[in-house]
Write an enzyme that holds these catalytic residues in place. Structure first.
Site, PDB file in Angstrom:
ATOM      1  CG  HIS A   1     -24.221 -20.196  18.012  1.00  0.00           C
ATOM      2  ND1 HIS A   1     -24.856 -20.528  19.163  1.00  0.00           N
ATOM      3  CD2 HIS A   1     -22.921 -19.947  18.341  1.00  0.00           C
ATOM      4  CE1 HIS A   1     -23.993 -20.499  20.172  1.00  0.00           C
ATOM      5  NE2 HIS A   1     -22.811 -20.153  19.706  1.00  0.00           N
TER       6      HIS A   1
ATOM      7  CD  GLU B   1     -19.852 -20.325  27.655  1.00  0.00           C
ATOM      8  OE1 GLU B   1     -20.140 -19.486  26.788  1.00  0.00           O
ATOM      9  OE2 GLU B   1     -19.467 -21.473  27.359  1.00  0.00           O
TER      10      GLU B   1
ATOM     11  CG  ASP C   1     -23.991 -19.234  26.293  1.00  0.00           C
ATOM     12  OD1 ASP C   1     -25.178 -19.286  25.952  1.00  0.00           O
ATOM     13  OD2 ASP C   1     -23.081 -19.820  25.687  1.00  0.00           O
TER      14      ASP C   1
ATOM     15  CB  CYS D   1     -14.325 -14.660  23.292  1.00  0.00           C
ATOM     16  SG  CYS D   1     -15.029 -16.054  24.182  1.00  0.00           S
TER      17      CYS D   1
HETATM   18  C1  PEP Z   1     -20.415 -16.800  24.511  1.00  0.00           C
HETATM   19  O1  PEP Z   1     -21.310 -17.464  25.035  1.00  0.00           O
HETATM   20  O2  PEP Z   1     -20.217 -15.592  24.753  1.00  0.00           O
HETATM   21  C2  PEP Z   1     -19.498 -17.421  23.538  1.00  0.00           C
HETATM   22  C3  PEP Z   1     -18.459 -16.772  23.078  1.00  0.00           C
HETATM   23  O3  PEP Z   1     -19.806 -18.684  23.090  1.00  0.00           O
HETATM   24  P1  PEP Z   1     -21.001 -18.984  22.074  1.00  0.00           P
HETATM   25  O4  PEP Z   1     -21.516 -17.688  21.518  1.00  0.00           O
HETATM   26  O5  PEP Z   1     -20.469 -19.868  21.001  1.00  0.00           O
HETATM   27  O6  PEP Z   1     -22.000 -19.685  22.950  1.00  0.00           O
HETATM   28 MG    MG Z   2     -21.216 -19.602  24.916  1.00  0.00          MG
END
Ligand code: PEP
Ligand code: MG
Length: 591
Positions: free
Chosen positions: A189, A431, A455, A502
């Protein structure tokens, strides 16, 4: 001049002076004190013990308020350990023998841990982690190691062992032109925040703490993952030229802003933006997004000592929805845990936080916190086109439990006469491999799917997404990842619901051809990635992409697939630059 190769996680070129973050992992000094300094060192030790006690007291109160008495008990134990008279007596004795206080803490701690280990008492064995935590906090206070990012007031390149997502969120583009860290991976993140702030970043540079001093000149190439320390004039000129070329190229792509992402043969793809802050609307519009495919709401909860209340959240969501109307905005419910922690919640440290108390699991365990967010999102839905989705669904029961809470919340709003969109679509993020495999059943209970591949990749390949040592194993082209995506798309189709993606994978222009071929009509990514992906889609032939995806799904090796994807991308761009006569497309008619 020295050149280093790391992992580029946020594109762009920056040139500027280094600002070194305090090194929280530095070796504890082991020097002895001259006798005349012992008294002052004892006073420093006293002050650090008091400061540590105050910190723990504060966290204990917050934990009791937000998490209940069981969580607060952890900090009670920390306080008991800290205030243990035997511990203090031993520390004082070591300092009187001439050891500096930080070193004394590590020595005494070492002895305690050793004896806890030897005594056959499982309670004491379990307290080892608590004792280590208390020791680290005490040493940090003794060495004055606190990061003060808010003090930075000039254009610098931050260099440090690590930056947390919440620290990254507090960086200002005005003052920080790039950052470089030792730990991290492309889908951490921290990296995601860097891309959303459009700050170039390189991670995974071993031993950087020892190498760079504040004030030295540095070049950072966040695309190539290259860092150059003390560059000569020729290199500075070269990278300055590259930087302006990059700016020109991205300005050229801006001409696509008002155009749709439609393939040559007329297949329309919806390109979404992922946002982390309610203030990102400008970048969403300037990069030409069709919708917000993912609004990560947890950043509203970070960098503060309290929780955002319903009104504050409602205002934040309404701001985005109103500014971007008539775009659709997909708000994701709270995804704390993993690598994002709220100090207001005093979330307990876990051995495997990505497998632990995270996202929907946390929300279902804390319906009091969850309800506040659901109310705020529902109320915002009265002001535009809102969709909502739950992160980290791993089991159908979680969808049912979340839905039951949502229904209660809706009922409450109806009773109060507060308006909301009764038909607000509710989706599940897919995910976790268990959810991907059970997608058929889940699809019948939700209105849409969004594949969170950041994930999904880490869980299906068992590769920690924030660990630079295993970054080479984190592979979106692994056949099993692509099979899971394919399975989820088919399950969504069979149930007649929409499916998008996403994760960071959507932001790679070379991968867009494959994703479209796999049947994904919604791709959502950092706003700055949209123009390049749009360009590729406008060069793509949908039927070719479908055939390509079928061929890729039959392949057995990630390496072979990655090679095919890159080769295909180069062919696509070469075909375009050769200036093949372009057919008039339906997309041109629509724009
Ligand atoms: C993902 O896991 O692809 C996602 C979009 O959520 P995050 O990156 O916030 O875990
Ligand atoms: Mg995620």
């Amino acid at each position: 001049m020295t050149k280093f190769q790391g992992i580029g996680v946020s594109p762009g070129i920056a040139i500027g002076p280094v600002y070194r973050l305090p090194d929280l992992h530095q070796k504890i000094p082991d020097h002895r004190l001259p006798p005349e300094e012992v008294e002052a060192e004892l006073q420093r030790l006293d002050r650090a013990l008091e400061e540590t006690e105050r910190e723990l007291e504060k966290i204990r109160v917050q934990a009791a308020k937000n998490l209940g008495s069981a969580a607060a008990e952890i900090f009670n134990v920390h306080l008991l350990l800290l205030k243990d008279r035997g511990l203090k007596a031993r520390l004082v004795r070591q300092v009187k023998e001439g050891w500096n206080a930080a070193y004394a803490v590590t020595q005494v701690l070492h002895d305690y841990l050793d004896s806890f280990q030897r005594i056959d008492n499982s309670f004491l064995k379990d307290r080892r982690g608590d004792l280590e935590d208390v020791g680290k906090r005490l040493v940090r206070n003794l060495l004055g190691l606190k990061i003060q990012l808010s003090d930075i007031r000039e254009k610098v390149i931050l260099v440090g062992y690590n930056l947390s997502p919440s620290e990254t969120a507090s960086l200002s583009k005005k003052d920080v032109v790039a950052f470089v860290t030792e730990v991290g991976g492309p889908t951490s993140h921290t990296a995601i925040m860097a891309r959303s702030l459009e700050i170039p970043a390189v991670v995974g540079l071993k031993g950087i703490d020892q190498l760079f001093r504040s004030g030295a000149m540095m070049i950072v190439d966040g695309q190539a993952g290259v860092v150059i320390l003390d560059p000569d004039e020729r290199l500075v000129r070269e990278y300055t030229r590259m930087r302006s070329n990059l700016r020109e190229a991205s300005q050229a792509l801006e001409s696509l802003r008002g155009k749709t992402a439609t393939t040559r043969d007329g297949h329309r793809v919806c390109l979404g933006a992922n946002i982390e802050m309610p203030t990102e609307d400008v970048s969403v519009l300037s990069h030409g997004a069709d919708e917000i495919g993912l609004f990560r709401t947890e950043f509203l909860y970070l960098n503060r000592d309290d929780l955002p209340d319903e009104e504050e959240q409602f205002r934040a969501y309404r701001r985005v929805v109103e500014k971007l109307r008539p775009m659709s905005v997909t708000i994701r419910t709270l995804d704390l845990g993993g690598d994002k922690f709220s100090s207001a919640l005093g979330m307990p440290e876990e051995v495997n936080p990505f497998l632990g108390w995270r996202a929907i699991r946390f929300c279902l365990a804390r319906p009091d916190i969850f309800r506040v967010q659901l109310r705020a999102i529902l109320r915002a839905s009265a002001h535009g086109k809102v969709r909502m989705m739950y992160p980290l669904i791993s089991d159908l029961e979680e969808v049912k439990a979340a839905r039951a809470i949502l229904e209660e919340v809706k009922e409450g709003l109806r009773r109060e006469g507060r308006p909301f969109d009764e038909k607000m679509p509710v989706g599940a993020m897919i995910e976790v491999p268990s959810a991907a495999l059970a997608a058929g059943a889940i699809a019948r209970r939700v209105d849409f799917f969004s594949l969170g591949t950041n994930d999904l990749i880490q869980y299906s390949l068992a590769v920690d997404r924030v660990n630079e040592r295993t970054a080479h194993l984190y592979n979106p082209f692994h056949p099993s990842v692509l099979m899971l995506i394919d399975h989820v798309v088919k399950a969504a189709r069979a149930a007649g619901i929409g499916v998008g993606l996403c994760g960071e994978m959507a932001a790679d222009p070379a991968t867009a051809f494959l994703l479209i071929g796999l049947g994904l009509d919604h791709l959502s990514m950092a706003p700055l990635a949209i123009p390049q992906v749009k360009q590729v889609i406008r060069l793509t032939n949908y039927r070719e992409a479908r055939r390509f995806a079928r061929r890729i799904l039959a392949m057995e090796s990630a390496e072979q697939i990655a090679g095919e994807v890159r080769d295909n991308h180069e062919r696509l761009l070469a075909r375009e630059s050769k200036g093949r006569p372009k057919k008039k497309t339906r997309s041109d008619d629509q724009t």
